[in-house]
Motif scaffolding. Sequence first.
Motif, mmCIF file in Angstrom:
data_model
loop_
_atom_site.group_PDB
_atom_site.id
_atom_site.type_symbol
_atom_site.label_atom_id
_atom_site.label_comp_id
_atom_site.label_asym_id
_atom_site.label_seq_id
_atom_site.Cartn_x
_atom_site.Cartn_y
_atom_site.Cartn_z
ATOM 1 N N HIS A 30 0.826 -1.202 0.000
ATOM 2 C CA HIS A 30 0.000 0.000 0.000
ATOM 3 C C HIS A 30 0.866 1.261 0.000
ATOM 4 C CE1 HIS A 30 -3.413 -2.551 0.920
ATOM 5 N NE2 HIS A 30 -2.699 -3.089 1.894
ATOM 6 N N SER A 31 0.425 2.254 -0.718
ATOM 7 C CA SER A 31 1.064 3.564 -0.671
ATOM 8 C C SER A 31 0.542 4.331 0.535
ATOM 9 C CB SER A 31 0.743 4.360 -1.935
ATOM 10 O OG SER A 31 1.215 3.693 -3.074
ATOM 11 N N THR A 44 7.101 8.641 3.434
ATOM 12 C CA THR A 44 6.079 8.199 2.497
ATOM 13 C C THR A 44 6.665 7.048 1.691
ATOM 14 O OG1 THR A 44 6.806 9.827 0.879
ATOM 15 C CG2 THR A 44 4.988 10.460 2.307
ATOM 16 N N SER A 45 5.824 6.102 1.342
ATOM 17 C CA SER A 45 6.281 4.962 0.558
ATOM 18 C C SER A 45 5.184 4.573 -0.415
ATOM 19 C CB SER A 45 6.619 3.784 1.475
ATOM 20 O OG SER A 45 7.154 2.705 0.705
ATOM 21 N N GLU A 46 5.609 4.173 -1.592
ATOM 22 C CA GLU A 46 4.659 3.778 -2.633
ATOM 23 C C GLU A 46 4.530 2.261 -2.660
ATOM 24 O OE1 GLU A 46 3.657 4.884 -7.239
ATOM 25 O OE2 GLU A 46 5.077 6.024 -6.064
ATOM 26 N N GLY A 47 3.308 1.782 -2.732
ATOM 27 C CA GLY A 47 3.069 0.351 -2.791
ATOM 28 C C GLY A 47 3.870 -0.299 -3.911
ATOM 29 N N ASN A 49 7.044 -0.754 -3.816
ATOM 30 C CA ASN A 49 8.426 -0.298 -3.691
ATOM 31 C C ASN A 49 8.943 -0.595 -2.287
ATOM 32 O OD1 ASN A 49 8.397 0.720 -6.275
ATOM 33 N ND2 ASN A 49 7.981 2.818 -5.646
ATOM 34 N N LYS A 73 -3.117 5.428 4.736
ATOM 35 C CA LYS A 73 -3.108 4.733 3.448
ATOM 36 C C LYS A 73 -3.675 5.630 2.376
ATOM 37 C CE LYS A 73 -5.906 1.094 2.489
ATOM 38 N NZ LYS A 73 -6.343 -0.325 2.558
ATOM 39 N N ALA A 74 -2.972 5.715 1.254
ATOM 40 C CA ALA A 74 -3.450 6.493 0.112
ATOM 41 C C ALA A 74 -4.276 5.602 -0.800
ATOM 42 C CB ALA A 74 -2.264 7.069 -0.665
ATOM 43 N N HIS A 76 -5.625 5.191 -4.575
ATOM 44 C CA HIS A 76 -5.380 5.687 -5.933
ATOM 45 C C HIS A 76 -6.627 5.555 -6.780
ATOM 46 C CE1 HIS A 76 -1.168 6.148 -5.143
ATOM 47 N NE2 HIS A 76 -1.063 4.913 -4.735
#
Length: 76
Positions: A30-31, A44-47, A49, A73-74, A76
């Motif tokens: 999850h981002s 911050t981290s992108e799902g 990655n 959780k972002a 999209h």
Amino acid sequence: MASYKYGNYFDKSEGAEFDQEHRPGGVTSHSGIYRCMGCGKEVTSEGGNPLPPQNHHQHTAAQGQIRWRMIAKAHH
Ligand SMILES: [Zn+2]
């Protein structure tokens, strides 16, 4: 600690993904915003990655290992 101004852009979740602790460099699904449970640093981290690695920041012995936990959780 993460901040926000308009609470109407967040909804409360009971999702188990918020309880999972990730190792440094672990790949997440999850981002969002991840917090180090040892010292409180946030990233911050992108799902899909990897999270920041072990050498991202230093801990005292009392703080233990870096453990990342998603706190927002972002979608999209
Ligand atoms: Zn830390």
